[in-house]
Design a protein around this motif. Sequence first.
Motif, PDB file in Angstrom:
ATOM      1  N   GLU A 110       0.825  -1.210   0.000  1.00  0.00           N
ATOM      2  CA  GLU A 110       0.000   0.000   0.000  1.00  0.00           C
ATOM      3  C   GLU A 110       0.861   1.262   0.000  1.00  0.00           C
ATOM      4  O   GLU A 110       0.464   2.297  -0.543  1.00  0.00           O
ATOM      5  CB  GLU A 110      -0.937   0.013   1.202  1.00  0.00           C
ATOM      6  N   GLU A 111       2.041   1.186   0.604  1.00  0.00           N
ATOM      7  CA  GLU A 111       2.916   2.349   0.695  1.00  0.00           C
ATOM      8  C   GLU A 111       3.619   2.650  -0.631  1.00  0.00           C
ATOM      9  O   GLU A 111       4.272   3.688  -0.773  1.00  0.00           O
ATOM     10  CB  GLU A 111       3.949   2.139   1.803  1.00  0.00           C
ATOM     11  N   TYR A 112       3.509   1.757  -1.592  1.00  0.00           N
ATOM     12  CA  TYR A 112       4.143   1.956  -2.890  1.00  0.00           C
ATOM     13  C   TYR A 112       3.157   2.480  -3.934  1.00  0.00           C
ATOM     14  O   TYR A 112       3.530   2.675  -5.091  1.00  0.00           O
ATOM     15  CB  TYR A 112       4.750   0.638  -3.401  1.00  0.00           C
ATOM     16  N   LEU A 113       1.912   2.708  -3.533  1.00  0.00           N
ATOM     17  CA  LEU A 113       0.888   3.101  -4.493  1.00  0.00           C
ATOM     18  C   LEU A 113       1.214   4.415  -5.188  1.00  0.00           C
ATOM     19  O   LEU A 113       0.957   4.583  -6.389  1.00  0.00           O
ATOM     20  CB  LEU A 113      -0.475   3.199  -3.795  1.00  0.00           C
ATOM     21  N   VAL A 114       1.788   5.363  -4.457  1.00  0.00           N
ATOM     22  CA  VAL A 114       2.139   6.653  -5.057  1.00  0.00           C
ATOM     23  C   VAL A 114       3.165   6.456  -6.162  1.00  0.00           C
ATOM     24  O   VAL A 114       3.050   7.005  -7.267  1.00  0.00           O
ATOM     25  CB  VAL A 114       2.676   7.627  -3.993  1.00  0.00           C
ATOM     26  N   GLY A 115       4.185   5.643  -5.876  1.00  0.00           N
ATOM     27  CA  GLY A 115       5.204   5.377  -6.881  1.00  0.00           C
ATOM     28  C   GLY A 115       4.648   4.654  -8.088  1.00  0.00           C
ATOM     29  O   GLY A 115       4.985   4.980  -9.236  1.00  0.00           O
ATOM     30  N   PHE A 116       3.792   3.653  -7.847  1.00  0.00           N
ATOM     31  CA  PHE A 116       3.180   2.917  -8.953  1.00  0.00           C
ATOM     32  C   PHE A 116       2.303   3.833  -9.806  1.00  0.00           C
ATOM     33  O   PHE A 116       2.314   3.735 -11.043  1.00  0.00           O
ATOM     34  CB  PHE A 116       2.342   1.752  -8.411  1.00  0.00           C
ATOM     35  N   PHE A 117       1.548   4.711  -9.151  1.00  0.00           N
ATOM     36  CA  PHE A 117       0.675   5.628  -9.883  1.00  0.00           C
ATOM     37  C   PHE A 117       1.502   6.621 -10.695  1.00  0.00           C
ATOM     38  O   PHE A 117       1.156   6.941 -11.841  1.00  0.00           O
ATOM     39  CB  PHE A 117      -0.231   6.382  -8.904  1.00  0.00           C
ATOM     40  N   LEU A 118       2.595   7.109 -10.134  1.00  0.00           N
ATOM     41  CA  LEU A 118       3.471   8.042 -10.844  1.00  0.00           C
ATOM     42  C   LEU A 118       4.083   7.366 -12.066  1.00  0.00           C
ATOM     43  O   LEU A 118       4.159   7.965 -13.150  1.00  0.00           O
ATOM     44  CB  LEU A 118       4.572   8.544  -9.907  1.00  0.00           C
ATOM     45  N   ASP A 119       4.508   6.110 -11.910  1.00  0.00           N
ATOM     46  CA  ASP A 119       5.028   5.348 -13.050  1.00  0.00           C
ATOM     47  C   ASP A 119       3.966   5.206 -14.132  1.00  0.00           C
ATOM     48  O   ASP A 119       4.256   5.358 -15.327  1.00  0.00           O
ATOM     49  CB  ASP A 119       5.474   3.955 -12.592  1.00  0.00           C
ATOM     50  N   LEU A 120       2.760   4.894 -13.718  1.00  0.00           N
ATOM     51  CA  LEU A 120       1.666   4.701 -14.662  1.00  0.00           C
ATOM     52  C   LEU A 120       1.425   5.958 -15.486  1.00  0.00           C
ATOM     53  O   LEU A 120       1.254   5.894 -16.715  1.00  0.00           O
ATOM     54  CB  LEU A 120       0.396   4.304 -13.907  1.00  0.00           C
ATOM     55  N   VAL A 121       1.427   7.106 -14.820  1.00  0.00           N
ATOM     56  CA  VAL A 121       1.150   8.368 -15.515  1.00  0.00           C
ATOM     57  C   VAL A 121       2.315   8.777 -16.403  1.00  0.00           C
ATOM     58  O   VAL A 121       2.134   9.121 -17.588  1.00  0.00           O
ATOM     59  CB  VAL A 121       0.837   9.484 -14.494  1.00  0.00           C
ATOM     60  N   LEU A 122       3.537   8.757 -15.853  1.00  0.00           N
ATOM     61  CA  LEU A 122       4.710   9.261 -16.580  1.00  0.00           C
ATOM     62  C   LEU A 122       5.134   8.373 -17.739  1.00  0.00           C
ATOM     63  O   LEU A 122       5.562   8.872 -18.786  1.00  0.00           O
ATOM     64  CB  LEU A 122       5.887   9.434 -15.612  1.00  0.00           C
ATOM     65  N   PHE A 123       5.023   7.068 -17.557  1.00  0.00           N
ATOM     66  CA  PHE A 123       5.611   6.163 -18.542  1.00  0.00           C
ATOM     67  C   PHE A 123       4.588   5.342 -19.327  1.00  0.00           C
ATOM     68  O   PHE A 123       4.981   4.549 -20.185  1.00  0.00           O
ATOM     69  CB  PHE A 123       6.603   5.227 -17.852  1.00  0.00           C
ATOM     70  N   TYR A 124       3.298   5.530 -19.044  1.00  0.00           N
ATOM     71  CA  TYR A 124       2.277   4.793 -19.783  1.00  0.00           C
ATOM     72  C   TYR A 124       1.190   5.720 -20.318  1.00  0.00           C
ATOM     73  O   TYR A 124       0.961   5.772 -21.525  1.00  0.00           O
ATOM     74  CB  TYR A 124       1.664   3.695 -18.897  1.00  0.00           C
ATOM     75  N   VAL A 125       0.527   6.441 -19.433  1.00  0.00           N
ATOM     76  CA  VAL A 125      -0.610   7.266 -19.846  1.00  0.00           C
ATOM     77  C   VAL A 125      -0.160   8.413 -20.755  1.00  0.00           C
ATOM     78  O   VAL A 125      -0.670   8.585 -21.875  1.00  0.00           O
ATOM     79  CB  VAL A 125      -1.358   7.815 -18.619  1.00  0.00           C
ATOM     80  N   ILE A 126       0.800   9.212 -20.281  1.00  0.00           N
ATOM     81  CA  ILE A 126       1.269  10.352 -21.076  1.00  0.00           C
ATOM     82  C   ILE A 126       1.888   9.900 -22.402  1.00  0.00           C
ATOM     83  O   ILE A 126       1.555  10.451 -23.468  1.00  0.00           O
ATOM     84  CB  ILE A 126       2.257  11.215 -20.263  1.00  0.00           C
TER      85      ILE A 126
END
Length: 262
Positions: free
Chosen positions: A200-216
Amino acid sequence: MNATPCECFNLTTLWTDCDDVFDNFKEPEYFSYRYRTVGTLFQGIVFIVGVLGNAMVVLVVSKVMALHSPTNYYLVSLAIADTVVLLASVPQEVLSYYLVGNQWIWGNVGCSLMIYCQNLGINASSLSLVTLTVERYIAICHPMKAHKICTIGRAKKITVGMWVFAIFYCSPWLFLTETVPVNYRGYPEIHQCIFKRPREEYLVGFFLDLVLFYVIPLILSCILYTLIIRSLNERGKVTVKGAPKGSVALEAVNTHSKSQAH
């Protein structure tokens, strides 16, 4: 007195002190023979073809001067990133088919490096695709500007900067993993590689990865390729006497590619 698993298996303590220890042991888990065979075969093929194919890309582009262009520099970067992912993932995955449970044999350093290299390769691969897409967009939609913008020197700087960013961005993973003992009956000293903190404490990092390297990158690629298709369609409507449709657009792209090679 609390006994340790090693003391119980080495018979250096009383059996009565080992009751609680053995109660906490799990039964060994193994992959079936069929699963091992199929997994090893398919992942082995992916690994060999992937590593050799990417190595050939790097070797050919580096040896053939005519292939020294911004586009191919980004392709080399993508090949290196994919190779990093393959080396950090596939061998350990195949090896795990023949180990008990989640056994990890590479120690704390290997645990950190494996997770780090996996994330590094994936993120660098995404960035390489983005730079390649932007370069193709400029070359096709703005061929007159491409001679000044899409140069080999600039491509080298962008590639180096991209990898430096990915290396530092992924560096926290070097400190977010660890190896811990896992108790299986008959295997007293087995360790597994896990995250140090709850997921649960890694969710911020996972979400940031998702946005920076997948969504954008996905949104940007969709927009740029749509503009590329529209530009090519518009050029295809412009005809030259005695020339087929689309020849003007193709000639512009070919001219730009030749100028890059020189």
